[in-house]
Design a protein around this motif. Structure first.
Motif, PDB file in Angstrom:
ATOM      1  N   VAL A 141       0.845  -1.184   0.000  1.00 33.47           N
ATOM      2  CA  VAL A 141       0.000   0.000   0.000  1.00 33.47           C
ATOM      3  C   VAL A 141       0.883   1.239   0.000  1.00 33.47           C
ATOM      4  O   VAL A 141       2.106   1.152   0.166  1.00 33.47           O
ATOM      5  CB  VAL A 141      -0.943   0.031   1.231  1.00 33.47           C
ATOM      6  CG1 VAL A 141      -1.851  -1.196   1.251  1.00 33.47           C
ATOM      7  CG2 VAL A 141      -0.146   0.121   2.528  1.00 33.47           C
ATOM      8  N   ASP A 142       0.277   2.404  -0.181  1.00 37.76           N
ATOM      9  CA  ASP A 142       0.997   3.670  -0.130  1.00 37.76           C
ATOM     10  C   ASP A 142       1.580   3.850   1.270  1.00 37.76           C
ATOM     11  O   ASP A 142       0.870   3.706   2.265  1.00 37.76           O
ATOM     12  CB  ASP A 142       0.024   4.813  -0.437  1.00 37.76           C
ATOM     13  CG  ASP A 142       0.733   6.151  -0.604  1.00 37.76           C
ATOM     14  OD1 ASP A 142       1.708   6.416   0.125  1.00 37.76           O
ATOM     15  OD2 ASP A 142       0.293   6.941  -1.462  1.00 37.76           O
ATOM     16  N   PRO A 143       2.880   4.176   1.386  1.00 36.87           N
ATOM     17  CA  PRO A 143       3.486   4.367   2.700  1.00 36.87           C
ATOM     18  C   PRO A 143       2.755   5.397   3.568  1.00 36.87           C
ATOM     19  O   PRO A 143       2.809   5.320   4.802  1.00 36.87           O
ATOM     20  CB  PRO A 143       4.905   4.838   2.364  1.00 36.87           C
ATOM     21  CG  PRO A 143       5.197   4.213   1.039  1.00 36.87           C
ATOM     22  CD  PRO A 143       3.889   4.248   0.303  1.00 36.87           C
ATOM     23  N   MET A 144       2.067   6.340   2.947  1.00 31.66           N
ATOM     24  CA  MET A 144       1.341   7.349   3.702  1.00 31.66           C
ATOM     25  C   MET A 144       0.200   6.740   4.523  1.00 31.66           C
ATOM     26  O   MET A 144      -0.311   7.361   5.455  1.00 31.66           O
ATOM     27  CB  MET A 144       0.789   8.417   2.756  1.00 31.66           C
ATOM     28  CG  MET A 144       1.857   9.258   2.083  1.00 31.66           C
ATOM     29  SD  MET A 144       2.823  10.209   3.282  1.00 31.66           S
ATOM     30  CE  MET A 144       1.567  11.355   3.863  1.00 31.66           C
ATOM     31  N   LYS A 145      -0.197   5.516   4.187  1.00 30.42           N
ATOM     32  CA  LYS A 145      -1.314   4.876   4.890  1.00 30.42           C
ATOM     33  C   LYS A 145      -0.875   4.029   6.072  1.00 30.42           C
ATOM     34  O   LYS A 145      -1.718   3.498   6.806  1.00 30.42           O
ATOM     35  CB  LYS A 145      -2.109   4.008   3.907  1.00 30.42           C
ATOM     36  CG  LYS A 145      -2.757   4.788   2.758  1.00 30.42           C
ATOM     37  CD  LYS A 145      -3.528   3.853   1.832  1.00 30.42           C
ATOM     38  CE  LYS A 145      -4.189   4.624   0.694  1.00 30.42           C
ATOM     39  NZ  LYS A 145      -4.932   3.720  -0.216  1.00 30.42           N
ATOM     40  N   VAL A 146       0.430   3.895   6.254  1.00 34.15           N
ATOM     41  CA  VAL A 146       0.941   2.956   7.258  1.00 34.15           C
ATOM     42  C   VAL A 146       0.532   3.340   8.681  1.00 34.15           C
ATOM     43  O   VAL A 146       0.350   2.460   9.536  1.00 34.15           O
ATOM     44  CB  VAL A 146       2.473   2.832   7.143  1.00 34.15           C
ATOM     45  CG1 VAL A 146       3.084   2.203   8.386  1.00 34.15           C
ATOM     46  CG2 VAL A 146       2.825   1.987   5.922  1.00 34.15           C
ATOM     47  N   SER A 147       0.347   4.620   8.959  1.00 31.10           N
ATOM     48  CA  SER A 147      -0.028   5.024  10.318  1.00 31.10           C
ATOM     49  C   SER A 147      -1.335   4.376  10.763  1.00 31.10           C
ATOM     50  O   SER A 147      -1.586   4.206  11.955  1.00 31.10           O
ATOM     51  CB  SER A 147      -0.146   6.548  10.416  1.00 31.10           C
ATOM     52  OG  SER A 147      -1.171   7.028   9.559  1.00 31.10           O
ATOM     53  N   LYS A 148      -2.170   3.982   9.806  1.00 29.32           N
ATOM     54  CA  LYS A 148      -3.451   3.349  10.148  1.00 29.32           C
ATOM     55  C   LYS A 148      -3.247   1.992  10.809  1.00 29.32           C
ATOM     56  O   LYS A 148      -4.127   1.510  11.529  1.00 29.32           O
ATOM     57  CB  LYS A 148      -4.311   3.191   8.893  1.00 29.32           C
ATOM     58  CG  LYS A 148      -4.734   4.505   8.247  1.00 29.32           C
ATOM     59  CD  LYS A 148      -5.563   4.259   6.997  1.00 29.32           C
ATOM     60  CE  LYS A 148      -5.946   5.566   6.320  1.00 29.32           C
ATOM     61  NZ  LYS A 148      -6.741   5.334   5.083  1.00 29.32           N
ATOM     62  N   ILE A 149      -2.098   1.362  10.554  1.00 25.29           N
ATOM     63  CA  ILE A 149      -1.840   0.047  11.136  1.00 25.29           C
ATOM     64  C   ILE A 149      -1.850   0.116  12.660  1.00 25.29           C
ATOM     65  O   ILE A 149      -2.274  -0.829  13.335  1.00 25.29           O
ATOM     66  CB  ILE A 149      -0.516  -0.532  10.601  1.00 25.29           C
ATOM     67  CG1 ILE A 149      -0.671  -0.900   9.120  1.00 25.29           C
ATOM     68  CG2 ILE A 149      -0.074  -1.752  11.415  1.00 25.29           C
ATOM     69  CD1 ILE A 149       0.587  -1.450   8.476  1.00 25.29           C
ATOM     70  N   THR A 150      -1.402   1.254  13.210  1.00 22.74           N
ATOM     71  CA  THR A 150      -1.436   1.417  14.659  1.00 22.74           C
ATOM     72  C   THR A 150      -2.864   1.307  15.173  1.00 22.74           C
ATOM     73  O   THR A 150      -3.117   0.686  16.218  1.00 22.74           O
ATOM     74  CB  THR A 150      -0.837   2.776  15.061  1.00 22.74           C
ATOM     75  OG1 THR A 150       0.515   2.847  14.595  1.00 22.74           O
ATOM     76  CG2 THR A 150      -0.840   2.950  16.577  1.00 22.74           C
ATOM     77  N   LEU A 151      -3.813   1.893  14.446  1.00 19.35           N
ATOM     78  CA  LEU A 151      -5.218   1.812  14.846  1.00 19.35           C
ATOM     79  C   LEU A 151      -5.736   0.382  14.737  1.00 19.35           C
ATOM     80  O   LEU A 151      -6.539  -0.062  15.560  1.00 19.35           O
ATOM     81  CB  LEU A 151      -6.073   2.741  13.996  1.00 19.35           C
ATOM     82  CG  LEU A 151      -5.783   4.242  14.114  1.00 19.35           C
ATOM     83  CD1 LEU A 151      -6.731   5.038  13.231  1.00 19.35           C
ATOM     84  CD2 LEU A 151      -5.887   4.704  15.558  1.00 19.35           C
ATOM     85  N   LEU A 152      -5.274  -0.360  13.715  1.00 22.81           N
ATOM     86  CA  LEU A 152      -5.654  -1.766  13.602  1.00 22.81           C
ATOM     87  C   LEU A 152      -5.203  -2.531  14.846  1.00 22.81           C
ATOM     88  O   LEU A 152      -5.935  -3.367  15.384  1.00 22.81           O
ATOM     89  CB  LEU A 152      -5.027  -2.408  12.366  1.00 22.81           C
ATOM     90  CG  LEU A 152      -5.313  -1.813  10.983  1.00 22.81           C
ATOM     91  CD1 LEU A 152      -4.576  -2.615   9.928  1.00 22.81           C
ATOM     92  CD2 LEU A 152      -6.792  -1.789  10.688  1.00 22.81           C
ATOM     93  N   GLY A 153      -3.981  -2.256  15.273  1.00 23.72           N
ATOM     94  CA  GLY A 153      -3.452  -2.924  16.458  1.00 23.72           C
ATOM     95  C   GLY A 153      -4.244  -2.578  17.705  1.00 23.72           C
ATOM     96  O   GLY A 153      -4.563  -3.453  18.519  1.00 23.72           O
ATOM     97  N   ALA A 154      -4.572  -1.292  17.850  1.00 27.68           N
ATOM     98  CA  ALA A 154      -5.342  -0.856  19.018  1.00 27.68           C
ATOM     99  C   ALA A 154      -6.720  -1.515  19.033  1.00 27.68           C
ATOM    100  O   ALA A 154      -7.189  -1.991  20.080  1.00 27.68           O
ATOM    101  CB  ALA A 154      -5.470   0.663  19.019  1.00 27.68           C
ATOM    102  N   ALA A 155      -7.373  -1.533  17.867  1.00 29.14           N
ATOM    103  CA  ALA A 155      -8.703  -2.152  17.774  1.00 29.14           C
ATOM    104  C   ALA A 155      -8.630  -3.649  18.075  1.00 29.14           C
ATOM    105  O   ALA A 155      -9.521  -4.215  18.724  1.00 29.14           O
ATOM    106  CB  ALA A 155      -9.296  -1.915  16.393  1.00 29.14           C
ATOM    107  N   ALA A 156      -7.557  -4.300  17.600  1.00 22.68           N
ATOM    108  CA  ALA A 156      -7.406  -5.746  17.832  1.00 22.68           C
ATOM    109  C   ALA A 156      -7.230  -6.052  19.316  1.00 22.68           C
ATOM    110  O   ALA A 156      -7.815  -7.007  19.837  1.00 22.68           O
ATOM    111  CB  ALA A 156      -6.217  -6.281  17.035  1.00 22.68           C
TER     112      ALA A 156
END
Length: 326
Positions: A141-156
């Motif tokens: 994916v676009d590197p600019m979207k990587v910060s969203k992964i932190t939210l995935l982790g928090a939600a998990a």
């Protein structure tokens, strides 16, 4: 081979003879004895009786693949676990091996001697009392979207705790709280070239079975553990399995560039910040405002004192409550 012998022993309610193990794996009795001793060193209590064979009588509280696997329903997340008794930093180790390992590989240690949180803060990681892990991800994916992964982790992590009937909140973008105190932090780091991601490392540290005395005096007002909050010992293996299961479910949509609205909804509905006055700290600058929402891009929507509404990108900022941590 050790894991295969372990699985055979765990699947049996009775003694398994050395001869049976020898036939199954085509090895000598001496080799079997070596693996049995190795398992004992890992903490497995294995009874040995002449003419009967071997039987596991108790399992250790460790986070190896063999112990976590019964709780896993994933296809690729956590199917390769590199386990350490002690390590300086799981994130550091993950970065060293990321190019050579498959996506979903997890590095986990019973103890970290040099764990780090966001913005370089030290993370206390005592042996056998938490979950200290790092996950190797390789999204296209676009590197600019990587910060969203932190939210995935928090939600998990939130959903994993919910699966165990433990109520928590998410402090955007990377902390999990119970009773207003931090029990989990997430650190996401990326290696990329232009518009191509080589790998992303998501580190998760969770204060699981800390006792009250394990929490430093200067952190008691803002940190706790799940055990302290619930007044009971927590099954770390079950919690870890739940986190990996929940993360894979959320990550697949992100990796396939579908909507991550489910993740955003979890973070929004269980936010510790929305509706509260907050301080946004970036380097030497502090601004005060009210957290209004988390938008579909995963940014915190803040109305500042001057009436200006801005979407705040996580990046290199800290968020604090007006009069304390939350």
């Amino acid at each position: 081979m050790k894991q295969r012998i372990l699985k055979m022993l765990k699947n049996s309610e009775d003694f398994i003879s050395g001869e049976e193990i020898s036939k199954e794996f085509h090895m000598t009795r001496a080799a079997i004895w070596k693996y049995i001793n190795s398992l004992r060193e890992d903490g497995y209590n294995i009874e040995s009786v002449p003419s009967k064979g071997y039987k596991i009588t108790s399992l250790p509280d460790i986070l190896t693949l063999g112990e976590v696997e019964p709780y896993l329903s994933t296809n690729f997340i956590g199917r390769n676990i590199q386990y350490f008794d002690t390590i300086d930093s799981t994130n550091k180790r993950a970065k060293e091996i990321a190019f050579d390992e498959n996506e979903g590989t997890v590095i986990i240690s019973e103890e970290q001697t040099d764990g780090k949180g966001r913005l370089g803060r030290h993370w206390i990681s005592p042996k056998g009392k938490g979950i200290w892990m790092s996950m190797i991800l390789k999204p296209k994916v676009d590197p600019m979207k990587v910060s969203k992964i932190t939210l995935l982790g928090a939600a998990a992590v939130y959903k994993a705790l919910e699966d165990m009937n433990i109520k928590s909140q998410i402090k955007w973008p990377n902390d999990i709280l119970i009773d207003g105190k931090k029990i989990c932090g997430i650190l996401t780091e990326m290696n990329c070239e232009l518009n191509m991601i080589n790998y992303v490392i998501m580190g998760i540290g969770i204060n699981v079975n800390f006792d009250e005395e394990d929490i430093p005096m200067d952190l008691k007002d803002k940190a706790t553990s799940i055990k302290v909050s619930q007044n009971k010992e927590i099954n770390r293996k079950e919690l870890l399995g739940n986190i990996l299961n929940q993360f894979e479910n959320l990550y697949i949509d992100f990796r396939d560039e579908k909507s991550i609205s489910k993740t955003i909804e979890i973070c929004r509905e269980n936010s510790a910040l929305i509706g509260k006055e907050v301080r946004i700290i970036k380097r030497e600058e502090t601004r005060v405002g009210k957290a209004l929402d988390i938008n579909e891009e995963g940014e915190l929507v803040v109305e500042f004192e001057d009436g200006v509404i801005e979407n705040v990108y996580s990046g290199e900022i800290s968020v604090r409550g007006l009069n304390g941590y939350v």
